[in-house]
Write an enzyme that holds these catalytic residues in place. Structure first.
Site, PDB file in Angstrom:
ATOM      1  N   GLY A  89      48.898  43.139  34.156  1.00 43.19           N
ATOM      2  CA  GLY A  89      47.691  43.602  34.845  1.00 43.19           C
ATOM      3  C   GLY A  89      47.023  42.458  35.573  1.00 43.19           C
ATOM      4  O   GLY A  89      47.634  41.800  36.401  1.00 43.19           O
ATOM      5  N   ALA A 103      46.564  40.350  40.077  1.00 41.63           N
ATOM      6  CA  ALA A 103      47.804  40.625  40.806  1.00 41.63           C
ATOM      7  C   ALA A 103      48.313  42.029  40.516  1.00 41.63           C
ATOM      8  O   ALA A 103      48.657  42.781  41.432  1.00 41.63           O
ATOM      9  CB  ALA A 103      48.862  39.591  40.446  1.00 41.63           C
ATOM     10  N   SER A 159      49.250  44.456  28.176  1.00 41.67           N
ATOM     11  CA  SER A 159      48.818  44.401  26.790  1.00 41.67           C
ATOM     12  C   SER A 159      47.465  43.724  26.701  1.00 41.67           C
ATOM     13  O   SER A 159      47.263  42.629  27.241  1.00 41.67           O
ATOM     14  CB  SER A 159      49.835  43.631  25.943  1.00 41.67           C
ATOM     15  OG  SER A 159      49.328  43.387  24.643  1.00 41.67           O
ATOM     16  N   ALA A 208      37.569  32.676  44.042  1.00 38.09           N
ATOM     17  CA  ALA A 208      37.261  32.460  45.454  1.00 38.09           C
ATOM     18  C   ALA A 208      38.400  32.981  46.316  1.00 38.09           C
ATOM     19  O   ALA A 208      39.568  32.923  45.937  1.00 38.09           O
ATOM     20  CB  ALA A 208      37.034  30.970  45.721  1.00 38.09           C
ATOM     21  N   LYS A 254      31.162  34.090  50.998  1.00 33.05           N
ATOM     22  CA  LYS A 254      31.723  32.751  51.138  1.00 33.05           C
ATOM     23  C   LYS A 254      32.007  32.498  52.617  1.00 33.05           C
ATOM     24  O   LYS A 254      32.737  33.259  53.256  1.00 33.05           O
ATOM     25  CB  LYS A 254      33.016  32.627  50.323  1.00 33.05           C
ATOM     26  CG  LYS A 254      33.751  31.303  50.512  1.00 33.05           C
ATOM     27  CD  LYS A 254      35.036  31.271  49.696  1.00 33.05           C
ATOM     28  CE  LYS A 254      35.848  30.017  49.988  1.00 33.05           C
ATOM     29  NZ  LYS A 254      37.101  29.969  49.223  1.00 33.05           N
ATOM     30  N   PRO A 271      35.202  25.553  57.512  1.00 33.45           N
ATOM     31  CA  PRO A 271      34.521  26.837  57.705  1.00 33.45           C
ATOM     32  C   PRO A 271      35.469  27.965  58.081  1.00 33.45           C
ATOM     33  O   PRO A 271      36.594  27.734  58.539  1.00 33.45           O
ATOM     34  CB  PRO A 271      33.580  26.521  58.872  1.00 33.45           C
ATOM     35  CG  PRO A 271      34.384  25.568  59.719  1.00 33.45           C
ATOM     36  CD  PRO A 271      35.203  24.738  58.742  1.00 33.45           C
ATOM     37  N   VAL A 301      55.690  43.927  25.873  1.00 34.88           N
ATOM     38  CA  VAL A 301      57.120  44.050  26.121  1.00 34.88           C
ATOM     39  C   VAL A 301      57.870  43.150  25.133  1.00 34.88           C
ATOM     40  O   VAL A 301      57.632  41.946  25.063  1.00 34.88           O
ATOM     41  CB  VAL A 301      57.473  43.648  27.573  1.00 34.88           C
ATOM     42  CG1 VAL A 301      58.986  43.743  27.789  1.00 34.88           C
ATOM     43  CG2 VAL A 301      56.735  44.534  28.565  1.00 34.88           C
ATOM     44  N   THR A 354      43.930  30.153  47.805  1.00 35.65           N
ATOM     45  CA  THR A 354      45.024  30.934  48.380  1.00 35.65           C
ATOM     46  C   THR A 354      45.746  31.830  47.384  1.00 35.65           C
ATOM     47  O   THR A 354      46.634  32.589  47.777  1.00 35.65           O
ATOM     48  CB  THR A 354      46.055  29.996  49.030  1.00 35.65           C
ATOM     49  OG1 THR A 354      46.438  28.981  48.088  1.00 35.65           O
ATOM     50  CG2 THR A 354      45.490  29.345  50.279  1.00 35.65           C
TER      51      THR A 354
END
Length: 511
Positions: free
Chosen positions: A14, A17, A42, A53, A81, A99, A189, A348
């Site tokens: 979970g 992602a 789980s 961020a 942001k 920026p 699992v 990122t």
């Protein structure tokens, strides 16, 4: 229809992602006849959960889902942001902002920064930040939504992203996905079943005795990489030589300090510290290199540099910079930390999940898979990681710091080929190029190269088509317009209240 369609998609793990995947799949593929989308997670297995961020591409993802921005911000306790402030990276006492958006106004078909460079050669002392509406608004603690009502206004060129509670974002997306038909199965699992001939994953055996069968598996199991690594044995490619930080310690704290709509990265003697202000608390963390600093020292530095009382025990995290040699192997696609890790210096991590989802939607297979789809997916995934890696390395190698062994190491790094070419081009003649529509724009490369003290050797000859006095007048006018616009913008707190995006009470201490 060409080829039997995939009927069962299983998301393993979970967190941000996993639920981003489930939400996107239900939105885009949810009406496909007979398709099931099941997420297995789980409660006993925690998530890293410190990524708070984002970068402007997240607004595209949220719009694709059809999210109401104010509702999303309330639910995730988000703030706006406008960029990332880098403190002490070039040298102690120095700061600059990377920026979102653009600088100034291009003139004569030439990027604005060439006219700024010419003005500097004429004695102008203004900084590049002065020409960014995002940078100046962030410093002033202001925010207003981008507006195209007046194309000549700086607000038409404003870019923005969010800072939010990652756990709350995952819960928000879980509710979204389940309302649209995704099924969540609780369980750990204990065994992964594979086809004896193809090696494809066929089912997950859970501790409860439940079996979850699937045709396509999305591995969002975090650093464990349960399917792509442990089961299929796809190698991890190590980039530690270029990005030597391999540890972090994270802790939230009560609100304090400034309320600027930006993420702050402050360089420390063996790494850097992040500060991410949300509506209800501040997220903090210290990323460091274990070869140059102990966990105890890193934790002490972090706790000594908080703006408020710690709200939890420090959370240590171990990682390695790099990526999986193949993100798509057999019928498994790795997303998020299962597919690789690049430190959160430029926020990122969530984007890499988002771009992976977008690639999957473009290259979505049928049950009779075409190997060329996976090959292209892997090629594009690697390009994403390479582009981001080079941009991160720029921050470390372009520095004047010589006050610790860590910074001595970073300053003498041999940059990867793509970064070396960009640096050489800029140092020779002030040119900035964006390759193959890479994530970071010319604005981003320019801001960090200038901010980190990389000196351009010249500017575009066309800038001399504007005479000296007119150049100084024009750049001065742009600064004035930006400053005036910022002065009339509301504070971030006022804007959150006005748009009903504030939690109640807004910007309150955590409970």
């Amino acid at each position: 229809m060409i080829g039997e369609p995939i009927r069962r998609i299983v998301v393993v793990g979970g967190g941000t992602a996993g639920w981003m995947c489930a939400a996107a799949l239900t939105k885009i593929m949810g009406d496909f006849p007979g398709l099931t989308i099941e997420l297995v997670e789980s409660d006993a297995i925690g998530t890293v959960g410190v990524g708070e961020a984002t970068i402007p591409q997240i607004t595209v993802f949220n719009r694709m889902l059809g999210l109401d921005e104010a509702e999303f911000m309330r639910a995730t306790h988000a703030t706006y942001k406008l960029g990332i402030e880098f403190v002490d990276w070039t040298r102690p006492g120095h700061r600059y902002i990377h920026p979102f958006g653009h600088y100034g106004v291009d003139m004569l078909g030439v990027e604005f920064h060439h006219h700024w460079l010419k003005a500097r050669s004429l004695g102008d002392t203004s900084e590049l930040d002065d020409y960014s509406i995002a940078a100046m608004a962030a410093r002033a603690g202001k925010y207003a939504a981008p507006s195209n009502a007046n194309p000549n206004s700086p607000l038409a060129r404003l870019g923005y992203a969010f800072q939010f509670d990652a756990g709350r974002y995952a819960k928000f997306l879980r509710a979204y996905a389940e309302q649209r038909g995704a099924r969540r199965t609780e369980g750990k699992v204990v065994r992964v079943e594979q086809d004896g001939e193809s090696g494809d994953v066929t089912a997950l055996a859970l501790e409860s005795g439940t079996r979850v069968e699937g045709d396509l598996f999305l591995d969002c199991s975090g650093f464990r990489a349960l399917l792509i690594g442990q089961t299929l044995g796809v190698d991890f490619v190590d980039w530690s030589d270029w990005l030597p930080c391999d540890r972090a310690v994270a802790v939230p704290c009560a609100l304090g300090g400034d309320r600027q709509p930006l993420t702050r990265s402050t360089a420390r003697k063996a790494g850097w510290q992040w500060r991410i202000p949300l509506q209800h608390r501040i997220g903090n963390g210290h990323v460091y290199c274990s070869a140059h600093m102990s966990e105890d020292e890193a934790t002490a530095i972090l706790l000594a540099n908080l703006d408020g009382e710690p709200l939890a025990d420090p959370n240590p995290i171990r990682f390695q910079a790099g990526y999986r040699a193949r993100a798509w192997e057999k019928n498994v696609i790795a997303l998020g930390l299962a597919g690789g890790f690049l430190e959160p210096l430029e926020s990122t991590a969530i984007h890499l999940v988002q771009s992976g989802i977008a690639r999957l939607m473009t290259l979505f297979p049928s049950a009779r898979r075409d190997a060329r789809l996976a090959e292209r997916y892997n090629r594009l995934a690697l390009r994403d990681y390479l582009d981001i890696r080079d941009f991160l390395v720029l921050h470390y190698t372009a520095t004047e710091r010589d006050d610790s062994p860590f910074w001595d190491y970073c300053r003498h790094l041999d940059p990867p080929g793509g970064l070396a070419e960009k640096l050489a081009m800029f140092r020779a003649n002030g040119r900035v190029f964006r390759e193959h529509n890479e994530l970071f724009t010319e604005t981003s490369w320019l801001s960090v190269m200038v901010g980190q003290g990389v000196t351009p050797g010249g500017y575009h000859p066309a800038a001399d088509l504007v005479d000296d006095a007119e150049t100084l007048r024009r750049v001065g006018h742009i600064r004035e317009v930006i400053a005036t616009t910022v002065a009339h913008m509301p504070t971030q707190e006022d804007y959150l209240h006005r748009t009903r995006a504030a939690i109640m009470p807004a910007m309150s201490p955590a409970r």
